[in-house]
Design an enzyme around this catalytic site. Structure first.
Site, PDB file in Angstrom:
ATOM      1  CD  GLN A 157       6.182   2.129   2.508  1.00 16.12           C
ATOM      2  OE1 GLN A 157       6.587   1.037   2.189  1.00 16.12           O
ATOM      3  NE2 GLN A 157       5.469   2.857   1.691  1.00 16.12           N
ATOM      4  NE  ARG A 183       0.672  -1.809   0.817  1.00 15.29           N
ATOM      5  CZ  ARG A 183       0.938  -1.606  -0.471  1.00 15.29           C
ATOM      6  NH1 ARG A 183       2.077  -2.037  -1.002  1.00 15.29           N
ATOM      7  NH2 ARG A 183       0.080  -0.957  -1.247  1.00 15.29           N
ATOM      8  CG  HIS A 185       6.433   1.406  -1.510  1.00 13.83           C
ATOM      9  ND1 HIS A 185       5.337   1.278  -0.712  1.00 13.83           N
ATOM     10  CD2 HIS A 185       6.143   0.717  -2.638  1.00 13.83           C
ATOM     11  CE1 HIS A 185       4.419   0.548  -1.327  1.00 13.83           C
ATOM     12  NE2 HIS A 185       4.897   0.203  -2.513  1.00 13.83           N
ATOM     13  CG  ASN A 210       1.315  -0.228  -9.276  1.00 15.45           C
ATOM     14  OD1 ASN A 210       0.587  -1.185  -9.002  1.00 15.45           O
ATOM     15  ND2 ASN A 210       1.522   0.764  -8.436  1.00 15.45           N
TER      16      ASN A 210
END
Ligand code: NAD
Length: 404
Positions: A319, A290, A338, A152
């Protein structure tokens, strides 16, 4: 046919859409790619339990693995309940052989949790970025950690470019004027600039950082980068790149900084008060790497004071972000949850890569070197290139405080 003894695969995925599963898709499919930009081949599983373009990253999608795993006699447990001692993840972990988790909704695999999972042999990241696993504990417990390298990366590149433009052009308030029924041009443009001519830098010029540099070249900006490794001279010349030995040097020379290094002990809280003070007044930071690479209070302070003109990204710590996370409410941000690496196209590639890794594991074939982060009690493959030993996973208890 069973190719290996029955194993328990525990998989943590984000919850299904509130509107129900499957969603109504906006398009009928996704483009077919032949390879990654550097020539690396796409995932090569023997089969795929879904149609590319389907939502497989949420619980009901199960990465398309259920039939494949259960058909071979393995146990496949999928949950989104991942935080706190009473979570399904924590309860199912003690007899799990393999854990699969995603950075978007990370099943934090801390040293304490690893200690409670004596059978655990492999942790697969469905995506890229394995900092949700305590890599030091994985090394010490001989756990293979692997991820689907490149799956990705370009999805994130596109999101980062979008967020750079959203910040510099000041898209979000302009959109809000329209939604609220206004036509307030003067208000809408009073923080809106052109990217053209600005100094733009990336921290980390790997698969994502390099993709960002390449796509920014036609914007006629001055490009900068910092990395542990220098790019070849001909690449620097072609893109007109200025290399900075240190991140301090980079940030002081830039108007926009986009962060693309992994989270590991070297980069944890790299963007703190001290580094931000070295940035030009009115700089922008985009962080799709991050959350913990930035000191979250320092970022919020710099936006409040106006030293930073904007902050965007899609990565948080923890998260999901608790409702009182300061990045939800700080001024001049353009944050998303995210999502950048979990587009439907990205999901196809990382789910296919997870299946490839599992097929290799069950059949006793080696996992591609570029997928490895730790193996045999040491950093390996992509992990040896981009990470350092140690732990940057700490603090994940806070994730249990999230309530939707
Ligand atoms: P990559 O391994 O190709 O590139 C990482 C680069 O960072 C490497 O060139 C490495 O040398 C560099 N680096 C490491 N430590 C550094 C340091 N201290 N200072 C400067 N540079 C340093 O990985 P990638 O595919 O480009 O992905 C990078 C990161 O992006 C991942 O580790 C992950 O954390 C994040 N990511 C986020 C999403 C998302 O959905 N938001 C998706 C994929 C990846």
């Amino acid at each position: 046919m069973t190719t290996s003894p029955s194993q328990k695969i525990l998989c943590v995925l984000y919850p299904d859409p509130v509107g129900g599963y499957p969603p109504k898709y906006a398009r009928d499919g996704i483009p077919t790619l032949s390879q990654y930009p550097d020539g690396q081949s796409l995932p090569t599983p023997k089969g795929l339990g879904f149609t590319p373009g389907q939502l497989v990253g949420s619980v009901s999608g199960g990465l398309g693995l259920r039939q494949f795993l259960e058909g071979q006699g393995h146990r496949f447990v999928v949950t989104s309940d991942k935080d706190g001692p009473d979570s399904v993840f924590e309860k199912e972990l003690p007899d799990a052989d393999i854990v699969i988790s995603q950075p978007f909704w990370p099943g934090y695999l801390t040293a304490e949790r690893i200690a409670k999972a004596p059978k655990l042999k492999m942790a697969i990241t469905a995506g890229i970025g394995s900092d949700h696993v305590d890599l030091q504990a994985a090394i010490e417990n001989n756990i293979t950690v692997c991820e689907v390298t490149f799956s990705n990366s370009i999805s994130v590149v596109e999101h980062a470019i979008m967020q750079i433009l959203a910040l510099v052009r000041d898209f979000v308030p302009q959109y809000q004027w329209v939604v609220n029924g206004g036509w307030n041009i003067a208000d809408a443009v009073s923080r809106s600039y052109d990217l053209e001519g600005m100094d733009v830098g990336v921290v980390g010029s790997g698969r994502i950082g390099f993709g960002v540099l390449k796509r920014l070249k036609p914007f006629d900006v001055k490009l900068h980068y910092n990395d542990r490794y220098r790019l070849p001279t001909e690449v620097e010349e072609e893109l007109g790149l200025t290399f900075h030995e240190t991140v301090d040097s980079l940030v002081s020379a830039c108007d926009v900084v986009s962060i693309h290094c992994p989270l590991h002990p070297e980069t944890e809280h790299m963007f703190n008060d001290e580094l931000i003070a070295k940035m030009r007044r009115g700089s922008y930071i985009v962080n799709t790497a991050r959350g913990k690479i930035c000191d979250r209070e320092a970022i919020a302070r710099a936006l409040e004071s106006g030293h930073l003109a904007g902050y965007a990204g899609d990565v948080w710590f923890p998260q999901p972000a608790p409702l009182d996370h300061p990045w939800r409410t700080m001024p001049n941000h353009a944050m998303t949850p995210h999502t950048s690496g979990s587009s439907l196209a990205g999901q196809h590639r990382y789910a296919a890569g997870v299946r490839e890794i599992l097929e290799c594991w069950f059949e006793g074939r080696p996992i591609r070197n570029e997928y490895l982060i730790t193996q045999g009690g040491a950093l390996a493959g992509a992990g040896a290139h981009s990470y350092s030993e140690g732990d940057a996973t700490g603090g994940s208890e806070e994730a249990a405080r999230f309530t939707a």
